[in-house]
Enzyme design. Structure first.
Site: not given
Ligand code: PEP
Ligand code: MG
Length: 757
Positions: A361, A602, A626
């Site tokens: 993240h 996801e 994800d």
């Molecule tokens: C993802 O998983 O693609 C998403 C947009 O959520 P995050 O990256 O915040 O887990």
């Molecule tokens: Mg995600």
């Protein structure tokens, strides 16, 4: 032998530099295997295997004996990439005799390769006078040892590439590799970000005023001494005599004349109290760990604990504020969102994290902020690189400390060119995102920080496809109240009005932790995360939904998105809770429109149930970050498997296409908000698959728009069909590369200037 293995690895891990690492290995392995010789050969830049350390052979031979791959027995181990175990080494056709080693006496030979990231970086050898075959257990021990040590050796080697920090010679350029985290190039000065009281993460800093530093140090020492004494007194009646004596021993260790004395010697060499203290403590920890008496060995953790306490006091009372220079390059072991937030606005130029990968993240945050980033720079000796000049190449995942003038000029050209591209693209801001044959697709943005709104609107965003609500949660020291949340959400909704803003309910867990709500699990990505947490805590969910709904009053541009849905009941319960919050607010007399509720796709189960999920909701949005990790079973945060994390894997691409078809079959719109949408090549494929909206970091928006405006939907569709039939990621890349070259768009894909290094 298992116990010895652990203790050797532990010792090696605390060694300060490469010679120390190698010294520990040769002496301890020789001792444990009760053999006559243990030596380490390492590969040099000319790809020769050089004797680097030995316990048993003539030490004069160190640095002099060199073998190429395939030459001698050591070269044979390197070439075969497997152990060679001989009881009569001299009888082997590969045997080569080096008189300077004095090895003619040793008959038995066991050599195992030292392999790091698939490359043979050296050979670990044991030898013995008497002809003897090392047995299977010994061979397995040496193989295990070598596998465990390869990373430490690689790290120590990389660190050794830097000039010794205590020497007077100037620093020299050094290169470290990681993975590309956020594109772009940054040139700046480093600041080390470290978690508090972590002895191994203290940045090397010099002190300006030695006497003042000594006083400062002694005060901290006295404070901890008093605390430990107090603790000892409080426990006096509850502990036995020996334990009481242990406390006294600790107080003694904190004496000015004991550990304190050693630290002051170093402070007098102009080294900061914090660094000097951590260095001394870690040396003592290593000493204790290498003791043969188990009781004394145990004391290593006591010394470490004591060390951490003093360090915490030093850090707390250090009034000198960290100065963040104009072009700060933030470096650290594991950077977090709150560490980024500590850098004053406008000063953060680049980021380098030792851990993590491009889908961690922090990397996503960096991309949304447009900050060039390198993740997983595992060999970066970050504590020794504070306040140094650094280049961060976020295109190739490389980092250069103390770069030469030539390299700086080279990279400055790239920075200038990048700026030029951005300026050229700015003219597209108000143009529609339309293909040459008239197909329109909406480009939205992913946001999380308040500052994202400004950049997004400047780039012509037509909506927000993903507002990551956990980011404002992460930047606090407790859960925000309903009213606090309402204000933050209102700002987002108002900034983008009348465009839609898709707010995702709190998505914590995995690698996203709230400092005040720790979740510790063996398998965090398969554990309590996303909707699973909030459904277990309806009080948190309801407060958040109420805050969102209240924030949308009078604007009505809110959409609610549910993360990590893996089964229909999760959606139904979440919908029920949202309805409850809505009805409560309506009953309170508020005039609020019921927002569309969408589901994130996801996880594989959601792909297979996309049709049912679409039928029961208002829209779908694919989280490809994800989805990639779960389809490929590759932890998005793990540097070791970063190479295997591939969103262009045919399995991922086919899932992406199936989900669009499922959603449209139910007459529901579908967007994609994972990082893939911001990749110009992927964007073409996604458009051709039928995605209605692509949501991405604002920094990529104009690049994507410029590519889409130069192709036709018909061509993109043909390309998509061709790609979906391919068997592996490599052929997908090759086909896309060719297609982009053909239409003269390769400039949009790759870093601007090739680097031949
Ligand atoms: C993802 O998983 O693609 C998403 C947009 O959520 P995050 O990256 O915040 O887990
Ligand atoms: Mg995600």
């Amino acid at each position: 032998m298992l116990g010895s293995l652990r203790s050797i690895v532990q010792e090696v891990n605390s060694a300060r530099d490469l010679p120390a690492v190698l010294r520990i290995i040769v002496t301890r392995v020789k001792q444990t295997m009760t053999t006559d010789v243990c030596s380490v050969y390492l590969r040099n830049v000319k790809k020769e295997f050089v004797l680097m350390a030995t316990d048993g052979l003539n030490v004069e031979a160190v640095g002099r004996v060199m073998l190429t791959k395939g030459q001698g027995l050591v070269g044979l181990v390197a070439a075969r990439e497997e152990p060679v175990n001989l009881d009569q080494a001299e009888a082997h056709p590969n045997f080569e005799y080096f008189p300077e080693t004095g090895e003619e006496r040793y008959s038995a030979f066991l050599g195992v390769p030292i392999i790091h990231q698939r490359k043979v970086m050296g050979v670990l050898v044991v030898q013995q006078v008497k002809g003897r075959t090392f047995d299977e257990g010994e061979e397995a021990f040496l193989v295990t040892m070598s596998a465990q040590l390869s990373g430490v050796i690689a790290h120590a080697e990389a660190t050794g590439a830097l000039v010794d920090i205590h020497s007077d010679a100037g620093p020299t350029e050094a290169k470290f590799m990681g993975v590309a985290g956020a594109p772009g190039v940054a040139i700046g000065r480093t600041v080390v970000a470290a978690p508090p009281a972590d002895l191994r993460a203290v940045p090397y800093r010099r002190c300006d005023d030695i006497e003042q530093e000594v006083v400062f140090f002694l005060e901290a020492l006295a404070q901890v001494r008093a605390n430990v004494r107090l603790l000892g007194d409080e426990l006096a009646n509850r502990v036995n005599k020996e334990e009481r004596q242990l406390f006294d021993a600790y107080v003694g260790m904190l004496d000015d004349a004991s550990l304190g004395g050693e630290v002051m010697d170093r402070i007098r060499q102009n080294i900061s109290a914090e660094y000097a203290w951590s260095e001394v403590i870690l040396e003592h920890v290593t000493n204790f760990q290498s003791m043969s008496d188990p009781y004394l060995r145990e004391r290593a953790s006591d010394v470490q604990d004591l060390g951490g306490r003093v360090l915490a006091v030093l850090q707390q009372s250090n009034q000198k504020k960290i100065v963040f220079p104009e072009n700060t390059i933030l470096i650290g072991e594991e950077l977090t969102a709150s560490m980024l937030a500590e850098v004053p606005a406008g000063r953060l130029a680049g980021i380098v994290s030792v851990r993590g990968s491009s889908n961690s993240h922090v990397a996503i945050l960096a991309r949304s902020m447009g900050i060039p980033t390198v993740m997983g720079a595992v060999d970066l000796p970050f504590t020794k690189l504070d306040s140094r000049e650094m280049i961060v190449d976020g295109y190739h995942g490389s980092v250069y400390s103390d770069p030469s003038r030539n390299l700086l000029l080279h990279y400055q050209d790239i920075v200038d060119e990048d700026l030029q591209v951005v300026r050229t693209l700015e003219s597209l801001k108000d143009e529609p995102c339309e293909t040459t044959d008239g197909h329109l697709i909406e480009l939205w943005v992913n946001t999380g920080l308040a500052a994202d709104a400004v950049l997004s609107l400047e780039r012509g965003a037509e909506g927000v496809g993903l507002y990551r609500t956990e980011i404002p949660f992460m930047l606090r020291d407790r859960f925000p109240s309903e009213e606090e949340q309402r204000q933050v959400y209102r700002e987002q909704l108002a900034a983008f009005f009348p465009h839609p803003v898709t707010m995702r309910t709190l998505d914590i867990g995995g690698d996203k932790a709230l400092p005040y709500f720790p979740i510790e699990e063996e398998n965090p990505f398969l554990g309590w995360r996303g909707i699973r947490v909030t459904l277990d805590h309806p009080e948190i969910f309801l407060v958040q939904v109420r805050a969102m709904l209240r924030a949308s009053e009078g604007l009505d541009n809110l959409r609610i998105l549910l993360p990590m849905i893996s089964a229909i009941p999760e959606l139904e319960i979440a919908q029920m809770l949202i309805m409850r919050a809505y009805e409560e607010l309506v009953a309170e007399g508020r005039k609020i429109a019921l927002p569309p509720i969408g589901v994130m796709i996801e996880v594989p189960s959601a792909v297979y149930q996309a049709r049912e999920l679409a039928a029961r909701s208002d829209f779908l949005s694919v989280g490809s970050n994800d989805l990639t990790q779960y389809i490929l079973a590759v932890d998005r945060n793990n540097t070791r498997v970063a190479d295997l994390y591939r969103s262009f894997h045919p399995a991922v691409l086919r899932a992406l296409k199936d989900v669009v078809d499922a959603s449209h079959s139910q007459g529901k719109p579908i967007s994609i908000c994972g990082e893939l949408a911001g990749d110009p090549t992927a964007a073409l494929l996604l458009m051709a698959m039928g995605y209605d909206v692509l949501s991405m970091s604002a920094t990529n928006l104009l690049k994507v728009k410029s590519v889409i405006r130069r192709v036709s939907l018909i061509d993109a569709h043909e390309l998509m069909l061709e790609v979906l039939a391919l068997p592996d990621t490599e052929s997908v890349y090759a086909t896309l590369d060719d297609a982009f070259k053909e239409v003269g768009l390769s400039r949009m894909l790759k870093p601007i200037v090739p680097i031949n290094r």
